[in-house]
Enzyme design. Sequence first.
Site, PDB file in Angstrom:
ATOM      1  N   GLY A 250       0.610  -0.922  -0.093  1.00  0.00           N
ATOM      2  CA  GLY A 250       0.172   0.185   0.301  1.00  0.00           C
ATOM      3  C   GLY A 250       1.178   0.830   0.035  1.00  0.00           C
ATOM      4  N   ASP A 275       5.261  -7.438  -8.151  1.00  0.00           N
ATOM      5  CA  ASP A 275       4.473  -6.999  -9.723  1.00  0.00           C
ATOM      6  C   ASP A 275       3.785  -5.640  -9.347  1.00  0.00           C
ATOM      7  OD1 ASP A 275       3.121  -8.363  -7.332  1.00  0.00           O
ATOM      8  OD2 ASP A 275       2.111  -9.562  -9.124  1.00  0.00           O
ATOM      9  N   ILE A 304       9.010 -14.104  -4.490  1.00  0.00           N
ATOM     10  CA  ILE A 304       9.367 -15.062  -3.658  1.00  0.00           C
ATOM     11  C   ILE A 304       8.160 -15.948  -4.537  1.00  0.00           C
ATOM     12  CG2 ILE A 304       7.915 -15.327  -2.181  1.00  0.00           C
ATOM     13  CD1 ILE A 304      10.150 -16.459  -0.359  1.00  0.00           C
ATOM     14  N   ASP A 305       8.088 -16.277  -5.281  1.00  0.00           N
ATOM     15  CA  ASP A 305       7.093 -16.311  -5.848  1.00  0.00           C
ATOM     16  C   ASP A 305       7.333 -16.608  -7.210  1.00  0.00           C
ATOM     17  OD1 ASP A 305       5.374 -16.687  -3.679  1.00  0.00           O
ATOM     18  OD2 ASP A 305       3.298 -15.509  -4.633  1.00  0.00           O
ATOM     19  N   ILE A 452      11.175 -19.876   5.638  1.00  0.00           N
ATOM     20  CA  ILE A 452      11.511 -19.340   4.281  1.00  0.00           C
ATOM     21  C   ILE A 452      11.829 -18.450   4.142  1.00  0.00           C
ATOM     22  CG2 ILE A 452      11.181 -20.006   1.724  1.00  0.00           C
ATOM     23  CD1 ILE A 452      10.030 -22.655   2.990  1.00  0.00           C
TER      24      ILE A 452
HETATM   25  N1  LIG Z   1      -1.636  -0.966  -9.779  1.00  0.00           N
HETATM   26  C1  LIG Z   1      -0.499  -0.048  -9.191  1.00  0.00           C
HETATM   27  N2  LIG Z   1       0.345   0.755  -9.351  1.00  0.00           N
HETATM   28  C2  LIG Z   1       0.694   1.724  -8.279  1.00  0.00           C
HETATM   29  N3  LIG Z   1       1.761   1.117  -7.382  1.00  0.00           N
HETATM   30  C3  LIG Z   1       1.136  -0.174  -6.974  1.00  0.00           C
HETATM   31  C4  LIG Z   1       0.105  -1.303  -7.819  1.00  0.00           C
HETATM   32  N4  LIG Z   1      -0.020  -2.168  -7.238  1.00  0.00           N
HETATM   33  C5  LIG Z   1       0.520  -2.156  -6.168  1.00  0.00           C
HETATM   34  N5  LIG Z   1       1.068  -1.135  -6.027  1.00  0.00           N
HETATM   35  C6  LIG Z   1       2.453  -0.600  -4.664  1.00  0.00           C
HETATM   36  O1  LIG Z   1       3.453  -1.601  -4.676  1.00  0.00           O
HETATM   37  C7  LIG Z   1       3.589  -1.814  -3.952  1.00  0.00           C
HETATM   38  C8  LIG Z   1       4.156  -3.103  -3.704  1.00  0.00           C
HETATM   39  O2  LIG Z   1       2.241  -3.728  -3.957  1.00  0.00           O
HETATM   40  P1  LIG Z   1       2.076  -5.740  -3.458  1.00  0.00           P
HETATM   41  O3  LIG Z   1       1.946  -5.155  -2.055  1.00  0.00           O
HETATM   42  O4  LIG Z   1       1.252  -5.901  -4.546  1.00  0.00           O
HETATM   43  O5  LIG Z   1       3.628  -6.598  -3.612  1.00  0.00           O
HETATM   44  P2  LIG Z   1       4.351  -6.795  -4.593  1.00  0.00           P
HETATM   45  O6  LIG Z   1       5.777  -5.814  -5.277  1.00  0.00           O
HETATM   46  O7  LIG Z   1       3.734  -7.390  -5.701  1.00  0.00           O
HETATM   47  O8  LIG Z   1       5.410  -7.685  -4.180  1.00  0.00           O
HETATM   48  P3  LIG Z   1       4.977  -9.961  -3.767  1.00  0.00           P
HETATM   49  O9  LIG Z   1       5.712 -10.272  -4.730  1.00  0.00           O
HETATM   50  O10 LIG Z   1       5.257  -9.765  -2.587  1.00  0.00           O
HETATM   51  O11 LIG Z   1       3.475  -9.179  -3.864  1.00  0.00           O
HETATM   52  C9  LIG Z   1       2.553  -1.472  -2.919  1.00  0.00           C
HETATM   53  O12 LIG Z   1       3.374  -0.178  -1.707  1.00  0.00           O
HETATM   54  C10 LIG Z   1       1.500  -0.827  -3.783  1.00  0.00           C
HETATM   55  O13 LIG Z   1       0.918  -0.038  -3.109  1.00  0.00           O
HETATM   56  O1  LIG Z   2       2.284 -11.888   4.720  1.00  0.00           O
HETATM   57  P1  LIG Z   2       2.732 -11.097   3.508  1.00  0.00           P
HETATM   58  O2  LIG Z   2       2.903  -9.730   3.765  1.00  0.00           O
HETATM   59  O3  LIG Z   2       1.168 -10.201   3.013  1.00  0.00           O
HETATM   60  O4  LIG Z   2       3.671 -11.665   2.206  1.00  0.00           O
HETATM   61  C1  LIG Z   2       2.220 -13.503   1.616  1.00  0.00           C
HETATM   62  C2  LIG Z   2       2.290 -12.995   0.415  1.00  0.00           C
HETATM   63  O5  LIG Z   2       3.697 -12.886   0.048  1.00  0.00           O
HETATM   64  C3  LIG Z   2       4.134 -13.846  -1.009  1.00  0.00           C
HETATM   65  O6  LIG Z   2       5.255 -14.136  -0.543  1.00  0.00           O
HETATM   66  C4  LIG Z   2       4.415 -12.924  -2.555  1.00  0.00           C
HETATM   67  O7  LIG Z   2       3.606 -12.182  -3.029  1.00  0.00           O
HETATM   68  C5  LIG Z   2       2.820 -14.627  -1.025  1.00  0.00           C
HETATM   69  O8  LIG Z   2       3.367 -15.836  -1.660  1.00  0.00           O
HETATM   70  C6  LIG Z   2       2.925 -14.842  -0.324  1.00  0.00           C
HETATM   71  O9  LIG Z   2       0.957 -14.709  -0.595  1.00  0.00           O
HETATM   72 MG   LIG Z   3       2.505  -9.181  -5.614  1.00  0.00          MG
END
Ligand SMILES: Nc1ncnc2c1ncn2[C@@H]1O[C@H](COP(=O)(O)OP(=O)(O)OP(=O)(O)O)[C@@H](O)[C@H]1O
Ligand SMILES: O=P(O)(O)OC[C@H]1O[C@](O)(CO)[C@@H](O)[C@@H]1O
Ligand SMILES: [Mg+2]
Length: 639
Positions: A250, A275, A304-305, A452
């Site tokens: 967020g 992503d 990690i996924d 992990i």
């Molecule tokens: N569509 C988007 N536009 C702008 N910012 C975004 C968008 N989606 C996610 N973010 C921002 O990217 C950051 C990380 O997003 P998210 O929590 O989905 O983790 P992630 O980068 O996908 O990593 P993970 O592999 O842990 O899911 C957050 O600060 C979120 O607000």
């Molecule tokens: O507990 P958190 O920080 O939301 O992360 C859990 C998620 O993060 C990941 O490791 C990466 O998106 C997912 O496999 C898992 O669902």
């Molecule tokens: Mg993600």
Amino acid sequence: MASHIILPKEEEAALGVAVEEDHDSPAAPGYQHQQGPPVAKALPFSATCVRISRDSYPNLRALRNASAMSLPDDDAAYAKLEEGDYGYLLDDVPHFTDYLSDLPVSADTPPLPTHPCLALVVPLPDSTPAVKKLQQYFVNADDTVPEKVVVQKDSPRGVHFRRAGPRQRVYFESEDVKACIVTCGGLCPGLNTVIRELVCGLSHMYNVNDIFGIQNGYKGFYSSNYLPMTPKSVNDIHKRGGTVLGTSRGGHDTKKIVDNIQDRGINQVYIIGGDGTQKGAYEIYKEIRRRGLKVAVAGVPKTIDNDIAVIDKSFGFDSAVEEAQRAIDAAHVEASSAENGIGLVKLMGRYSGFIAMYATLASRDVDCCLIPESPFYLEGEGGLFEYIEKRLKENNHMVIVVAEGAGQDLIAKSIAAADQIDASGNKLLLDDYCKNKKMEMTIKYIDPTYMIRAIPSNASDNVYCTLLAHSAIHGAMAGYSFTVGMVNGRHAYIPFHRVTSTRNKVKITDRMWARLLSSTNQPSFLSQKDIDAAREADKLASKSPVPVNTKEHGENAKKPANGEGSSDAVVQEPFGNGPTSPAALAAGAVSNPALTPAAVSMSFYDVNAGEQPSREDEAPEEVVECRCGERSTDGRGEA
Ligand SMILES: Nc1ncnc2c1ncn2[C@@H]1O[C@H](COP(=O)(O)OP(=O)(O)OP(=O)(O)O)[C@@H](O)[C@H]1O
Ligand SMILES: O=P(O)(O)OC[C@H]1O[C@](O)(CO)[C@@H](O)[C@@H]1O
Ligand SMILES: [Mg+2]
């Protein structure tokens, strides 16, 4: 060779100048900061811009329209495509020269006192052997990396990405660089290594000393102080798990983030995350471009996924698979020490089951692996319960690995059936089943997921993280904005839209999943009809988000000489049954009888059908190519 760029609508209106300059050629001398208020409207795609000519203009709209069919409008507007011979398409990354003019650029000789890759301490005259040797380490500015390396004789050359690496020309003087690093999303082994190598790489390779850490993810841009970082302050951090900068989900406010970047004079932004984070990086890039700032945005994909599209694998994945072995080993010990013992291990993977699949393949003790991509059912013939019963009768114990996103439909049903009680669906259903069958069994459930992802990265991930960080630095110094990643073993600069528009998933029509089925001997839970449907879905999902009616894909595409040999002409036969194209049969090819149950399950998997590049298939000896098709000549093992 035609070349095009797709312009944002408002910028296209400003077009009208025939330009043929390459942004790799030296730009006009004289240093002018472009930071500050948004650049005037007259600037976009002016004389120093990319390769656009009036001749190519008619194609521009077609390209945009075609592209818009598969890309969201916004992404299509920023796509930068260049055609070459035999169906070559460069999906290029944006560069400063796409929207800024009069940029200073380094001279042709090594641009900085200490230049990439080698600890060259003093500038040497161009003619010395040392400099000549050093110059061998620059990548050719035209080198590109193909997205797909498994090809057929008449396949088009396909989509390519700009190769990563140190370049002869950079767009920053060391003393002008002000870099920042942020980590976002969930944890992953290797985050600290990437941070360390960004700091050390900037400092040691490019003499950059103004480097800052942003704390706790995106919101740290506007809600916390920036942490000064030096090679000394990050010296040991790669030995620790987590991220020294902190992370969050967020809190992405594009405007506030870019306001802060601008106010603080940051001109290189390194963004490490999954992503979601890369989507955020793309938004930041777009806002930076709208404001006409000379700021490079470099995304380093983390998850990690292993679900980031295009790249071979994400850093930390190897470490995670290795650490998962410990949990599987424990589950095996527990299960084999009990009567009808079941060791149940949960691994991460919300939408993609890569960790579960690779951990299973690595262990050889796993009897069943359940992932989100492969639907399964519990009861009846061929169902999971029947298989468990069979395995226990045969072996007295079994190990099941479940990715967290597997069987969500079943869990939803079980929660509904249990009157909204929040229980672990699989386990509850299994318990019920055992009671009905009057089978005694001992289930040991192990959830090692957070253990992990909290570990430090292993040796191979440390090297990978280091190379990713270095590639990111070289790209930012050269003025590009991108997500960096390894594509078919080579580091490449990938446009943001590429990694944000799709998610990497295990293809259950690929041979890797078939290998898993043959190693566990579990049922595939799928009929041939399901496999065909999955294959269609995989094909659709892996369609490149690029125009389909460009020259090489359309009527002018090079046709196979005899009508045979194109992928359409080959009758796609199941793996293990041998080639059955008319030509192959005429040449006396025979079918290979599928004898074992494993071979039967393998027979669903057609080597031609998988669209996933290179991970498990044959590749050409050298993958880096120039647009003209020449292979790069540098050494193997070079990333
Ligand atoms: N569509 C988007 N536009 C702008 N910012 C975004 C968008 N989606 C996610 N973010 C921002 O990217 C950051 C990380 O997003 P998210 O929590 O989905 O983790 P992630 O980068 O996908 O990593 P993970 O592999 O842990 O899911 C957050 O600060 C979120 O607000
Ligand atoms: O507990 P958190 O920080 O939301 O992360 C859990 C998620 O993060 C990941 O490791 C990466 O998106 C997912 O496999 C898992 O669902
Ligand atoms: Mg993600």
